[in-house]
Design an enzyme around this catalytic site. Structure first.
Site, PDB file in Angstrom:
ATOM      1  N   TYR A  53       6.479 -10.771  15.191  1.00 57.19           N
ATOM      2  CA  TYR A  53       7.165 -10.629  13.909  1.00 57.19           C
ATOM      3  C   TYR A  53       8.264 -11.684  13.790  1.00 57.19           C
ATOM      4  O   TYR A  53       9.155 -11.769  14.631  1.00 57.19           O
ATOM      5  CB  TYR A  53       7.759  -9.225  13.742  1.00 57.19           C
ATOM      6  CG  TYR A  53       6.718  -8.124  13.601  1.00 57.19           C
ATOM      7  CD1 TYR A  53       5.387  -8.414  13.309  1.00 57.19           C
ATOM      8  CD2 TYR A  53       7.067  -6.791  13.743  1.00 57.19           C
ATOM      9  CE1 TYR A  53       4.438  -7.418  13.189  1.00 57.19           C
ATOM     10  CE2 TYR A  53       6.115  -5.781  13.616  1.00 57.19           C
ATOM     11  CZ  TYR A  53       4.809  -6.111  13.340  1.00 57.19           C
ATOM     12  OH  TYR A  53       3.860  -5.116  13.209  1.00 57.19           O
ATOM     13  N   SER A 153      -3.530  -0.770  18.867  1.00 56.68           N
ATOM     14  CA  SER A 153      -3.400  -1.042  17.434  1.00 56.68           C
ATOM     15  C   SER A 153      -4.641  -1.776  16.946  1.00 56.68           C
ATOM     16  O   SER A 153      -5.170  -2.641  17.660  1.00 56.68           O
ATOM     17  CB  SER A 153      -2.148  -1.891  17.165  1.00 56.68           C
ATOM     18  OG  SER A 153      -1.981  -2.073  15.768  1.00 56.68           O
ATOM     19  N   PRO A 209       2.030   2.004   4.963  1.00 62.38           N
ATOM     20  CA  PRO A 209       1.826   3.300   4.306  1.00 62.38           C
ATOM     21  C   PRO A 209       1.896   3.217   2.788  1.00 62.38           C
ATOM     22  O   PRO A 209       1.367   4.092   2.099  1.00 62.38           O
ATOM     23  CB  PRO A 209       2.976   4.154   4.859  1.00 62.38           C
ATOM     24  CG  PRO A 209       4.035   3.167   5.253  1.00 62.38           C
ATOM     25  CD  PRO A 209       3.264   1.976   5.766  1.00 62.38           C
ATOM     26  N   LEU A 210       2.528   2.159   2.245  1.00 62.30           N
ATOM     27  CA  LEU A 210       2.623   2.021   0.785  1.00 62.30           C
ATOM     28  C   LEU A 210       1.719   0.898   0.274  1.00 62.30           C
ATOM     29  O   LEU A 210       1.899   0.403  -0.838  1.00 62.30           O
ATOM     30  CB  LEU A 210       4.088   1.761   0.385  1.00 62.30           C
ATOM     31  CG  LEU A 210       5.056   2.886   0.776  1.00 62.30           C
ATOM     32  CD1 LEU A 210       6.494   2.505   0.426  1.00 62.30           C
ATOM     33  CD2 LEU A 210       4.666   4.204   0.098  1.00 62.30           C
ATOM     34  N   LYS A 218       5.700   0.165  -8.725  1.00 60.01           N
ATOM     35  CA  LYS A 218       6.360  -0.955  -9.407  1.00 60.01           C
ATOM     36  C   LYS A 218       5.363  -1.920 -10.046  1.00 60.01           C
ATOM     37  O   LYS A 218       5.757  -2.796 -10.800  1.00 60.01           O
ATOM     38  CB  LYS A 218       7.323  -1.680  -8.467  1.00 60.01           C
ATOM     39  CG  LYS A 218       6.727  -2.363  -7.263  1.00 60.01           C
ATOM     40  CD  LYS A 218       7.868  -2.974  -6.456  1.00 60.01           C
ATOM     41  CE  LYS A 218       7.385  -3.558  -5.152  1.00 60.01           C
ATOM     42  NZ  LYS A 218       8.500  -4.077  -4.360  1.00 60.01           N
ATOM     43  N   ASN A 299      12.591   5.540   0.810  1.00 54.65           N
ATOM     44  CA  ASN A 299      11.464   5.963   1.641  1.00 54.65           C
ATOM     45  C   ASN A 299      11.883   7.050   2.633  1.00 54.65           C
ATOM     46  O   ASN A 299      11.115   7.970   2.918  1.00 54.65           O
ATOM     47  CB  ASN A 299      10.858   4.754   2.359  1.00 54.65           C
ATOM     48  CG  ASN A 299      10.363   3.702   1.370  1.00 54.65           C
ATOM     49  OD1 ASN A 299      10.273   3.974   0.169  1.00 54.65           O
ATOM     50  ND2 ASN A 299      10.065   2.514   1.847  1.00 54.65           N
TER      51      ASN A 299
HETATM   52  N1  LIG Z   1      -0.046  -3.091  13.881  1.00 51.99           N
HETATM   53  C1  LIG Z   1      -0.218  -3.918  12.891  1.00 51.99           C
HETATM   54  O1  LIG Z   1      -1.128  -4.757  12.895  1.00 51.99           O
HETATM   55  C2  LIG Z   1       0.734  -3.857  11.727  1.00 51.99           C
HETATM   56  C3  LIG Z   1       0.449  -4.546  10.535  1.00 51.99           C
HETATM   57  C4  LIG Z   1       1.361  -4.442   9.480  1.00 51.99           C
HETATM   58  C5  LIG Z   1       2.512  -3.683   9.619  1.00 51.99           C
HETATM   59  N2  LIG Z   1       2.788  -3.037  10.819  1.00 51.99           N
HETATM   60  C6  LIG Z   1       4.007  -2.215  10.995  1.00 51.99           C
HETATM   61  O2  LIG Z   1       4.127  -1.293   9.929  1.00 51.99           O
HETATM   62  C7  LIG Z   1       5.367  -1.483   9.251  1.00 51.99           C
HETATM   63  C8  LIG Z   1       5.218  -1.143   7.802  1.00 51.99           C
HETATM   64  O3  LIG Z   1       4.184  -1.940   7.213  1.00 51.99           O
HETATM   65  P1  LIG Z   1       4.368  -2.555   5.768  1.00 51.99           P
HETATM   66  O4  LIG Z   1       5.633  -3.329   5.706  1.00 51.99           O
HETATM   67  O5  LIG Z   1       3.111  -3.241   5.420  1.00 51.99           O
HETATM   68  O6  LIG Z   1       4.568  -1.189   4.917  1.00 51.99           O
HETATM   69  P2  LIG Z   1       4.431  -0.860   3.373  1.00 51.99           P
HETATM   70  O7  LIG Z   1       5.320   0.323   3.161  1.00 51.99           O
HETATM   71  O8  LIG Z   1       3.017  -0.714   2.963  1.00 51.99           O
HETATM   72  O9  LIG Z   1       5.015  -2.135   2.600  1.00 51.99           O
HETATM   73  C9  LIG Z   1       6.383  -2.442   2.681  1.00 51.99           C
HETATM   74  C10 LIG Z   1       6.775  -3.342   1.512  1.00 51.99           C
HETATM   75  O10 LIG Z   1       6.591  -2.644   0.271  1.00 51.99           O
HETATM   76  C11 LIG Z   1       7.721  -2.858  -0.570  1.00 51.99           C
HETATM   77  N3  LIG Z   1       8.434  -1.583  -0.660  1.00 51.99           N
HETATM   78  C12 LIG Z   1       8.666  -0.681   0.354  1.00 51.99           C
HETATM   79  N4  LIG Z   1       9.337   0.392  -0.088  1.00 51.99           N
HETATM   80  C13 LIG Z   1       9.547   0.192  -1.408  1.00 51.99           C
HETATM   81  C14 LIG Z   1      10.173   0.967  -2.416  1.00 51.99           C
HETATM   82  N5  LIG Z   1      10.713   2.164  -2.139  1.00 51.99           N
HETATM   83  N6  LIG Z   1      10.215   0.455  -3.678  1.00 51.99           N
HETATM   84  C15 LIG Z   1       9.652  -0.738  -3.965  1.00 51.99           C
HETATM   85  N7  LIG Z   1       9.040  -1.517  -3.044  1.00 51.99           N
HETATM   86  C16 LIG Z   1       8.987  -1.059  -1.774  1.00 51.99           C
HETATM   87  C17 LIG Z   1       8.554  -3.932   0.109  1.00 51.99           C
HETATM   88  O11 LIG Z   1       8.034  -5.220  -0.228  1.00 51.99           O
HETATM   89  P3  LIG Z   1       8.533  -6.111  -1.481  1.00 51.99           P
HETATM   90  O12 LIG Z   1       9.963  -5.768  -1.820  1.00 51.99           O
HETATM   91  O13 LIG Z   1       8.357  -7.490  -1.007  1.00 51.99           O
HETATM   92  O14 LIG Z   1       7.605  -5.753  -2.596  1.00 51.99           O
HETATM   93  C18 LIG Z   1       8.252  -3.688   1.568  1.00 51.99           C
HETATM   94  O15 LIG Z   1       8.488  -4.802   2.402  1.00 51.99           O
HETATM   95  C19 LIG Z   1       5.767  -2.934   9.584  1.00 51.99           C
HETATM   96  O16 LIG Z   1       7.153  -3.167   9.483  1.00 51.99           O
HETATM   97  C20 LIG Z   1       5.293  -3.041  11.014  1.00 51.99           C
HETATM   98  O17 LIG Z   1       6.235  -2.443  11.901  1.00 51.99           O
HETATM   99  C21 LIG Z   1       1.904  -3.112  11.849  1.00 51.99           C
END
Ligand SMILES: NC(=O)c1ccc[n+]([C@@H]2O[C@H](COP(=O)([O-])OP(=O)(O)OC[C@H]3O[C@@H](n4cnc5c(N)ncnc54)[C@H](OP(=O)(O)O)[C@@H]3O)[C@@H](O)[C@H]2O)c1
Length: 346
Positions: A53, A153, A209-210, A218, A299
């Protein structure tokens, strides 16, 4: 905040975990530290990191935050990280070999400023490395006190079953978790991967998750991703990314269903999508991702929120993954229904 066992281990984790993929890129250090503060103030205890990361900067940011914490906070933290993906240009700077994982784990410990991590996750399967080699390194690392538990993973069902089987056959450390992509728009893991986790006692740590922002509400049919957002910056993450039936209508139907439940309950759409996921069978902790502190606080508001059976049924129906071809067709549909026991909270 609520807590659950981490897979079938005795470790207890918050049902919401702190993802750190944005640290050092979308979120600067001050914002990242304020997110960690808010997460722990809300009762969270599991941090999910990875060596790749922000090219290692994310782990350094976590390490500087940890260094500032009292012994009481540090003793509450469960630290998870990952190794496997490419960290340099040399042939051994990638994979699940003993050679690469040893370097990757020790580099993570150095950046995090700790002697050990609680959960070390292999970030993906490696077709080139025998599972015995990976497991024997991880087993040695548990004995050396560098890691407490092992997780997987992005494994498929057969990859998961193979590595668990080898661990049992050779009496090597047994993985306790799987971290897959899982959200209302991406439920394909329910065909084979969730049943493999349930059969083997692995806890799920869902990522995205989102759906990267789709499930926050949004974006609408009229307001597509643009500007400085995860999806706006990546044309491959348009609404078509979750197209599962040859049309994007299912994606909008899911978003509409989440919106309607959120409206009735006077909570946010993100909170509804997170609550649905927390209560899916096998889930230990859902990994939150946020660019800003405000997003994270919203969240975290999903903690303790449980949907009714009717609300879950509405979301299940709208988001049902398209019946896949053989062998997931007729027989697979019946098996999936039988293999998904009721969630933790009816
Ligand atoms: N193992 C793996 O291969 C893998 C892959 C991916 C992620 N992960 C892990 O999973 C975690 C979460 O994944 P993700 O970041 O993809 O999760 P996600 O919840 O699907 O997406 C997060 C993004 O959505 C937007 N967001 C989140 N909450 C919001 C809200 N309340 N209102 C408006 N926009 C919102 C933001 O982006 P914007 O503001 O840019 O729109 C934020 O960066 C990562 O940090 C990492 O630790 C693991």
């Amino acid at each position: 905040m609520e807590y659950r066992r981490l897979g079938s281990s005795g470790a207890i984790v918050s049902t919401l975990a702190m993802g750190t993929m944005t640290f050092g890129t979308e979120s600067d250090e001050a914002t990242s530290h304020s997110q960690l503060d808010a997460f722990f103030a809300a009762g969270g205890n599991l941090i999910d990191a990875a060596d790749v990361y922000s090219g290692g900067v994310s782990e350094e940011i976590i390490g500087r935050w940890l260094a500032r914490q009292s012994g009481e906070v540090r003793s509450r933290v469960l630290l998870a990280t990952k190794g496997r993906f490419r960290t340099g240009s040399a042939p051994n700077d990638v994979g699940l070999s003993r050679r690469h994982l040893r370097a990757a784990l020790h580099a993570s410990l150095r950046r995090l400023g700790v002697d050990s991590v609680d959960l070390y996750q292999v970030h993906a399967h490696d077709p080139l490395t025998p599972p015995e080699e990976t497991l024997s390194f991880l087993d040695d690392s548990v004995r050396a006190g560098d890691i407490a538990y092992v997780g997987l993973s992005n494994y498929t069902g057969w990859q998961l079953q193979q590595i668990v089987g080898v661990a049992e056959l050779r009496s090597l450390v047994r993985p306790i978790t799987l971290q897959p992509q899982y959200n209302l728009l991406a439920r394909e893991i329910e065909w084979e991967i969730v049943p493999a986790c349930l059969a083997n006692g692995l806890g799920l740590l869902p990522w995205s998750p989102l759906g990267g922002g789709w499930l926050t509400g949004k974006y609408t049919r009229e307001t597509r991703p643009s500007g400085a957002t995860r999806l706006g910056e990546n044309p491959n993450r348009g609404v078509e990314a979750y197209d599962r039936r040859g049309s994007v209508e299912r994606t909008w139907a899911v978003i509409d269903a989440v919106s309607s439940i959120a409206g009735h309950r006077a909570v946010s759409m993100a909170q509804v999508a997170l609550a649905w996921l927390v209560d899916r069978p096998g889930v230990s902790s859902v990994i939150l991702g946020a660019r800003t502190l405000e997003q994270l606080n919203e969240n975290l508001g999903a903690a303790g929120l449980h949907l009714t059976a009717d609300e879950r049924a509405t979301l299940d129906t709208a988001s049902d993954p398209a019946p896949a071809d053989y062998p997931y067709g007729t027989a697979g549909t019946e098996q999936r229904a039988r293999s998904l026991p009721p969630p933790h909270h009816p």
